[in-house]
Design a protein around this motif. Sequence first.
Motif, PDB file in Angstrom:
ATOM      1  N   LEU A 136       0.876  -1.016   0.131  1.00 33.97           N
ATOM      2  CA  LEU A 136       0.019   0.112   0.014  1.00 33.97           C
ATOM      3  C   LEU A 136       0.895   1.315   0.092  1.00 33.97           C
ATOM      4  CD1 LEU A 136      -2.689  -0.792   2.684  1.00 33.97           C
ATOM      5  CD2 LEU A 136      -2.923  -0.930   0.121  1.00 33.97           C
ATOM      6  N   THR A 137       0.300   2.227  -0.439  1.00 31.49           N
ATOM      7  CA  THR A 137       0.837   3.694  -0.314  1.00 31.49           C
ATOM      8  C   THR A 137       0.982   3.933   0.933  1.00 31.49           C
ATOM      9  OG1 THR A 137      -0.900   5.170  -0.804  1.00 31.49           O
ATOM     10  CG2 THR A 137       0.121   4.449  -2.796  1.00 31.49           C
ATOM     11  N   LEU A 144      -6.087   3.049   6.636  1.00 28.74           N
ATOM     12  CA  LEU A 144      -6.531   1.650   6.799  1.00 28.74           C
ATOM     13  C   LEU A 144      -6.179   1.414   8.153  1.00 28.74           C
ATOM     14  CD1 LEU A 144      -7.826  -1.071   5.538  1.00 28.74           C
ATOM     15  CD2 LEU A 144      -5.594  -1.450   5.032  1.00 28.74           C
ATOM     16  N   LEU A 145      -5.041   1.576   8.615  1.00 28.23           N
ATOM     17  CA  LEU A 145      -4.500   0.799   9.790  1.00 28.23           C
ATOM     18  C   LEU A 145      -5.034   1.977  11.079  1.00 28.23           C
ATOM     19  CD1 LEU A 145      -1.075  -0.169   9.080  1.00 28.23           C
ATOM     20  CD2 LEU A 145      -3.072  -1.518   9.282  1.00 28.23           C
ATOM     21  N   LEU A 172      -9.213   4.705   1.887  1.00 34.78           N
ATOM     22  CA  LEU A 172      -9.867   3.390   2.417  1.00 34.78           C
ATOM     23  C   LEU A 172     -10.103   2.599   1.368  1.00 34.78           C
ATOM     24  CD1 LEU A 172     -10.154   1.765   5.186  1.00 34.78           C
ATOM     25  CD2 LEU A 172     -12.465   2.970   5.380  1.00 34.78           C
ATOM     26  N   HIS A 173     -11.112   3.035   0.550  1.00 34.79           N
ATOM     27  CA  HIS A 173     -11.551   2.123  -0.517  1.00 34.79           C
ATOM     28  C   HIS A 173     -10.661   1.559  -1.263  1.00 34.79           C
ATOM     29  CE1 HIS A 173     -14.349   0.686  -3.486  1.00 34.79           C
ATOM     30  NE2 HIS A 173     -13.450   1.410  -4.600  1.00 34.79           N
ATOM     31  N   ARG A 174      -9.525   2.363  -1.885  1.00 37.02           N
ATOM     32  CA  ARG A 174      -8.325   1.931  -2.436  1.00 37.02           C
ATOM     33  C   ARG A 174      -7.748   0.743  -1.621  1.00 37.02           C
ATOM     34  NH1 ARG A 174      -7.696   7.289  -3.908  1.00 37.02           N
ATOM     35  NH2 ARG A 174      -5.854   7.384  -2.615  1.00 37.02           N
ATOM     36  N   ALA A 175      -7.415   1.246  -0.278  1.00 35.67           N
ATOM     37  CA  ALA A 175      -6.709   0.257   0.588  1.00 35.67           C
ATOM     38  C   ALA A 175      -7.373  -1.212   0.425  1.00 35.67           C
ATOM     39  CB  ALA A 175      -6.171   0.687   1.798  1.00 35.67           C
ATOM     40  N   ARG A 176      -8.637  -0.982   1.033  1.00 38.40           N
ATOM     41  CA  ARG A 176      -9.304  -2.279   0.804  1.00 38.40           C
ATOM     42  C   ARG A 176      -9.426  -2.916  -0.332  1.00 38.40           C
ATOM     43  NH1 ARG A 176     -14.490   0.026   4.474  1.00 38.40           N
ATOM     44  NH2 ARG A 176     -13.550  -0.472   6.614  1.00 38.40           N
ATOM     45  N   LYS A 177      -9.605  -2.519  -1.507  1.00 40.07           N
ATOM     46  CA  LYS A 177      -9.734  -3.120  -2.810  1.00 40.07           C
ATOM     47  C   LYS A 177      -8.340  -3.858  -2.992  1.00 40.07           C
ATOM     48  CE  LYS A 177     -10.479  -2.289  -7.468  1.00 40.07           C
ATOM     49  NZ  LYS A 177     -10.957  -1.184  -8.572  1.00 40.07           N
ATOM     50  N   LYS A 178      -7.133  -3.183  -2.804  1.00 42.31           N
ATOM     51  CA  LYS A 178      -5.824  -3.512  -2.797  1.00 42.31           C
ATOM     52  C   LYS A 178      -5.716  -4.839  -1.873  1.00 42.31           C
ATOM     53  CE  LYS A 178      -3.705   0.387  -4.505  1.00 42.31           C
ATOM     54  NZ  LYS A 178      -2.414   1.458  -4.359  1.00 42.31           N
ATOM     55  N   THR A 179      -6.038  -4.582  -0.741  1.00 46.67           N
ATOM     56  CA  THR A 179      -5.854  -5.679   0.328  1.00 46.67           C
ATOM     57  C   THR A 179      -6.575  -6.931  -0.082  1.00 46.67           C
ATOM     58  OG1 THR A 179      -5.321  -3.948   1.779  1.00 46.67           O
ATOM     59  CG2 THR A 179      -5.874  -6.044   2.712  1.00 46.67           C
ATOM     60  N   ARG A 180      -7.917  -6.542  -0.415  1.00 49.15           N
ATOM     61  CA  ARG A 180      -8.695  -7.791  -0.703  1.00 49.15           C
ATOM     62  C   ARG A 180      -8.040  -8.675  -2.007  1.00 49.15           C
ATOM     63  NH1 ARG A 180     -13.531  -4.560   0.323  1.00 49.15           N
ATOM     64  NH2 ARG A 180     -14.063  -5.032   2.627  1.00 49.15           N
ATOM     65  N   ALA A 181      -7.516  -7.917  -2.936  1.00 52.46           N
ATOM     66  CA  ALA A 181      -6.870  -8.421  -4.135  1.00 52.46           C
ATOM     67  C   ALA A 181      -5.848  -9.392  -3.648  1.00 52.46           C
ATOM     68  CB  ALA A 181      -6.574  -7.350  -5.059  1.00 52.46           C
ATOM     69  N   GLY A 185      -9.412 -11.805  -2.646  1.00 53.95           N
ATOM     70  CA  GLY A 185     -10.858 -11.545  -2.358  1.00 53.95           C
ATOM     71  C   GLY A 185     -11.229 -11.874  -1.047  1.00 53.95           C
ATOM     72  N   THR A 186     -10.576 -12.469  -0.268  1.00 54.72           N
ATOM     73  CA  THR A 186     -10.809 -12.430   1.325  1.00 54.72           C
ATOM     74  C   THR A 186     -10.813 -11.232   1.994  1.00 54.72           C
ATOM     75  OG1 THR A 186      -9.936 -14.658   1.207  1.00 54.72           O
ATOM     76  CG2 THR A 186     -10.158 -13.691   3.669  1.00 54.72           C
ATOM     77  N   ASP A 187     -11.809 -10.848   2.818  1.00 50.39           N
ATOM     78  CA  ASP A 187     -11.780  -9.681   3.990  1.00 50.39           C
ATOM     79  C   ASP A 187     -10.885 -10.104   4.704  1.00 50.39           C
ATOM     80  OD1 ASP A 187     -12.449  -7.722   5.310  1.00 50.39           O
ATOM     81  OD2 ASP A 187     -14.578  -8.122   5.517  1.00 50.39           O
ATOM     82  N   PRO A 188      -9.846  -9.011   4.851  1.00 52.03           N
ATOM     83  CA  PRO A 188      -8.758  -9.033   6.119  1.00 52.03           C
ATOM     84  C   PRO A 188      -9.339  -9.284   7.512  1.00 52.03           C
ATOM     85  CG  PRO A 188      -8.604  -7.001   4.883  1.00 52.03           C
ATOM     86  CD  PRO A 188      -9.511  -8.092   3.958  1.00 52.03           C
ATOM     87  N   THR A 189     -10.495  -8.707   7.710  1.00 53.95           N
ATOM     88  CA  THR A 189     -11.218  -8.651   9.178  1.00 53.95           C
ATOM     89  C   THR A 189     -11.510  -9.915   9.457  1.00 53.95           C
ATOM     90  OG1 THR A 189     -13.327  -7.666   8.256  1.00 53.95           O
ATOM     91  CG2 THR A 189     -11.663  -6.109   8.836  1.00 53.95           C
ATOM     92  N   GLN A 190     -12.090 -10.746   8.344  1.00 53.78           N
ATOM     93  CA  GLN A 190     -12.469 -12.189   8.687  1.00 53.78           C
ATOM     94  C   GLN A 190     -11.232 -12.901   9.217  1.00 53.78           C
ATOM     95  OE1 GLN A 190     -15.602 -13.144   8.898  1.00 53.78           O
ATOM     96  NE2 GLN A 190     -16.262 -10.981   8.228  1.00 53.78           N
ATOM     97  N   ILE A 191     -10.327 -12.817   8.505  1.00 56.12           N
ATOM     98  CA  ILE A 191      -8.987 -13.633   8.783  1.00 56.12           C
ATOM     99  C   ILE A 191      -8.766 -13.353  10.203  1.00 56.12           C
ATOM    100  CG2 ILE A 191      -6.550 -13.717   8.406  1.00 56.12           C
ATOM    101  CD1 ILE A 191      -7.106 -13.020   5.499  1.00 56.12           C
ATOM    102  N   ALA A 192      -8.565 -11.815  10.698  1.00 61.94           N
ATOM    103  CA  ALA A 192      -8.478 -11.789  12.027  1.00 61.94           C
ATOM    104  C   ALA A 192      -9.473 -12.354  13.021  1.00 61.94           C
ATOM    105  CB  ALA A 192      -8.390 -10.308  12.182  1.00 61.94           C
TER     106      ALA A 192
END
Length: 198
Positions: A136-137, A144-145, A172-181, A185-192
């Motif tokens: 991420l930038t 995001l953090l 936040l939208h860009r960060a979530r999109k990049k992180t999910r990709a 495609g998994t939501d990082p909050t689900q992993i936690a």
Amino acid sequence: MITDTERVSTDAEVIQRSRQEPAAFSTLFDRHAPALHRYVTRRLGDSLADDVVAEAFLAAFRRRDRYDLSHADARPWLYGIAANLIGKHRRTEVRTYQALARTGVDDVVESYADRVESRVSASAAHRDLARALAALTPDERDVLLMIAWADLGYEEVAVALGIPVGTVRSRLHRARKKTRAALGGTDPTQIAEEAEDG
């Protein structure tokens, strides 16, 4: 010793009082230093967290005369100061995420993970997440953090970073999109949540 008045005072009232009584500022430290320390530790590791948090509160103390007393909660202000200090350590932060992506060992999380099974499944997720965070930038990572780890709302992040709420939303939208990709495609909050439940 914290008095009853200090317990019920808003952060703005504490800062205002500290302008005449500098020792009153310690109430702000007592209220927010532990959470800020956890946040900085997650960003930079334990070795830098003490120094960054101390620098953040020293800077806040020096700037308390310029604090906007219309903001009752000083958390966004403090996290904004910390974000600027973290910015001085961007390389360290990215190296930390890259090391985590390679090894899967997160010293901060590992101390809380008691079950071997959760460590194994969480390790792969932590590696992927660390790799995604490193990519991420800095601006996207800050937003995001602050929302994910500091539990600040959009408006609070906007105040902390001195940017419009719309910018917070788009970053936040860009960060979530990049992180999910990056996580397939998994939501990082689900992993936690799964790692904590495991």
